[in-house]
Scaffold this active site. Sequence first.
Site, PDB file in Angstrom:
ATOM      1  N   GLU A 148       0.861  -1.184   0.000  1.00 52.03           N
ATOM      2  CA  GLU A 148       0.000   0.000   0.000  1.00 52.03           C
ATOM      3  C   GLU A 148       0.894   1.229   0.000  1.00 52.03           C
ATOM      4  O   GLU A 148       1.886   1.283   0.734  1.00 52.03           O
ATOM      5  CB  GLU A 148      -0.907   0.009   1.234  1.00 52.03           C
ATOM      6  CG  GLU A 148      -1.755   1.274   1.384  1.00 52.03           C
ATOM      7  CD  GLU A 148      -2.656   1.214   2.612  1.00 52.03           C
ATOM      8  OE1 GLU A 148      -3.063   0.095   3.001  1.00 52.03           O
ATOM      9  OE2 GLU A 148      -2.933   2.280   3.191  1.00 52.03           O
ATOM     10  N   GLU A 153      -2.323  11.325   3.751  1.00 49.52           N
ATOM     11  CA  GLU A 153      -3.422  11.111   4.689  1.00 49.52           C
ATOM     12  C   GLU A 153      -3.433  12.260   5.681  1.00 49.52           C
ATOM     13  O   GLU A 153      -2.388  12.792   6.054  1.00 49.52           O
ATOM     14  CB  GLU A 153      -3.260   9.794   5.436  1.00 49.52           C
ATOM     15  CG  GLU A 153      -3.458   8.569   4.577  1.00 49.52           C
ATOM     16  CD  GLU A 153      -3.424   7.298   5.403  1.00 49.52           C
ATOM     17  OE1 GLU A 153      -4.496   6.792   5.764  1.00 49.52           O
ATOM     18  OE2 GLU A 153      -2.305   6.825   5.694  1.00 49.52           O
TER      19      GLU A 153
END
Length: 271
Positions: A148, A153
Site C-alpha cells: 500500500e 493522509e
Amino acid sequence: MKKSIYGFLVIAAGCCYMATAQAQSIKRHQKWKLAWSDEFNYAGLPDSTKWEYQTGKSGWGNNELQFYTAADTSNAKVENGNLYITARNSGSGDHQYTSARMVTKNKGDWKYGKLEVRAKLPKGRGLWPAIWMLPTDNGYGGWPESGEIDVMEHVGYMKDSIFGSLHSKTYNHIIGTQKTKGVFIKNPYDKFHVYAVEWRPDHITFLLDGKVYYQVANEHKGHEGWPFDKRFYLLLNVAVGGNWGGKEGVDETVFPAAMQVDYVRMYDWMQ
C-alpha cells in the site's frame, strides 16, 4: 488508508522538512512524460472511463462510520473545474454518514511513475481524507503482503499535519513497523497543495508542493519488504471516524465536508 492508531507519531517543529544536506542526498528523477490525467474540466459525475466506486459500509478494516455511495452527485461530482468528494451527515440511521471512495482500478493502473494530485482538504474533527494506492492484482497475497502506498493522509484533529506511508508484509502498522513520516502543512483547508510520490524500482519519494520530505529505499530483500514492483491503482476518499480518523471523536457540526481535487496526473518515468 488501512490504519489503526498513529497516536505515537510525534512531529518535531524543527524537522518538518529534511535538512538541506539530507535532501541533496536523496535520489531524484527529473524526466517524466504524462501518461494519464483528469483535469476535471467538465461538470456532473466523474468521468466513467477513468473512475469507478468502491461502495458499502463495512468499516473498511478501520471501524470507519461512512457508507460509500456509487455515482451519487451528493458525494462525488465535478463542477467549477474541481472534483468534490463530500462526506455528509443525514443525522441518523444505518447510512447516517455518506461519502465516496473513487478508484481508477482497471482504468488507470501503473507500475512506476510520478503521481501528482492537487487538492484542498476538508476541515473537521473526525474526517479522514486520503490519496493512496493499492495493488491491482494482489500478486503477493492479501493486505499487507501486496503493499500500500499512502500518498497523503490527514486526520482532522491534527490540523497542521499530513502523512506519507508505505505498508508491506514486513513493514506495516499492525506490527508497528510501517514506513511513515508526518510533515507540517500550512493552510490545508484554505489553499490547494500538490501531494505527490515519485515511484521507481529502487525507491519511493514523497513530496509536498514539490519539496521532498521522505524517501524509502528498496532494500532488495524480497517482496515481503518491497512489493512495489507490480501495478497499482489510485484511490481518493473521505472517511468518517475510524480507529485513527475518529480517535478524538467526530464533530457533528462539520458536515457537509468536501475534499476538492483540481487535477490528478500520472507520469511515466523516462530512463
